[in-house]
Write a protein that holds these residues in place. Structure first.
Motif, PDB file in Angstrom:
ATOM      1  N   ALA A  29       0.946  -6.201  12.833  1.00  0.00           N
ATOM      2  CA  ALA A  29      -0.291  -6.983  12.926  1.00  0.00           C
ATOM      3  C   ALA A  29      -1.341  -6.246  13.749  1.00  0.00           C
ATOM      4  O   ALA A  29      -2.527  -6.225  13.394  1.00  0.00           O
ATOM      5  N   ARG A  33      -4.987  -4.778  12.449  1.00  0.00           N
ATOM      6  CA  ARG A  33      -6.217  -5.209  13.118  1.00  0.00           C
ATOM      7  C   ARG A  33      -7.006  -4.000  13.621  1.00  0.00           C
ATOM      8  O   ARG A  33      -8.226  -3.935  13.485  1.00  0.00           O
ATOM      9  N   ASP A 214      -4.706 -11.190   6.732  1.00  0.00           N
ATOM     10  CA  ASP A 214      -5.150 -10.047   7.513  1.00  0.00           C
ATOM     11  C   ASP A 214      -6.460  -9.469   7.014  1.00  0.00           C
ATOM     12  O   ASP A 214      -7.016  -8.546   7.616  1.00  0.00           O
TER      13      ASP A 214
END
Length: 221
Positions: A29, A33, A214
């Motif tokens: 994650a 990002r 995402d």
């Protein structure tokens, strides 16, 4: 259009191999990002404003053709015109890909500069998917943040509601259900899938489908 740039994959590798501590899903994650932020900066620096570039190139092409009309064709003017045309066609291709991804149209895969079609389809998707108003507790609201919070809270409540059974009641209920899966099938169902199976599943999806949580299209992966 990013994949056409010779430095894109090198940039991804550079952003991906940063030192992040934690469990695998947390690191994944954080990587995504971090990459998302850097891709936005990279895109702006390398490609700039697509629509501004298109307008500028169209103006260059018009000026070039006016110059040719006045002075006539020669080797220099032909080469200059070809350079502008090549740049213009690249921008047009990028614009088509932009609207194609926004429209998520599946039936037209390649070719045909249908930017108007893609643009109209994208606008239709946006209008269809948008909840413009919602009644909350008997009061109608049109505020996006209030609508978003209500939707989030609804699904949190729906998916986390306790069924009300204790462990013994659940076991008694399950015992009344006829078994149709044997031990071998059960082991196959609960087994951790191999990397090849995961890759095959991911690559079987259409790459221009809706964004994930995402913010990345499947095409990126």
């Amino acid at each position: 259009m990013w994949l056409d740039h010779p430095n894109f994959e090198k940039a991804i590798e550079k952003w991906w191999y940063i030192d992040i501590k934690g469990i695998a899903m947390y690191r994944m994650a954080k990587y995504l990002r971090y990459i998302k932020v850097n891709i936005k900066k990279w895109n702006k620096e390398v490609f700039g404003d697509l629509f501004a570039a298109k307008s500028k190139t169209q103006l260059e092409l018009e000026e070039m053709q006016d110059k040719i009309q006045t002075s006539g064709y020669n080797e220099v003017s032909i080469n200059e015109e070809n350079e502008v045309l090549v740049k213009y066609h690249k921008i047009i291709k990028r614009e088509e890909e932009f609207w194609k991804q926004r429209s998520r149209s599946l039936w037209l895969k390649v070719g045909g500069r249908n930017t108007r079609f893609f643009h109209m389809t994208a606008m239709k998707h946006k209008a269809t998917n948008k909840i413009s108003k919602l009644r909350i507790g008997g009061i109608e609201t049109r505020k996006d943040d209030e609508i978003g919070n209500e939707a989030k809270n609804f699904f949190i409540s729906l998916l986390s509601t306790d069924c009300g059974f204790d462990v013994y009641s659940q076991r008694a209920l399950l015992e009344t259900i006829h078994l149709i899966i044997n031990d071998v099938q059960n082991k196959a169902l609960v087994a951790i899938p191999s990397e090849d199976k995961v890759k095959k599943a991911v690559f079987s999806f259409d790459c221009n489908k809706a964004l994930g949580p995402d913010g990345f299209l499947l095409f990126f992966f």
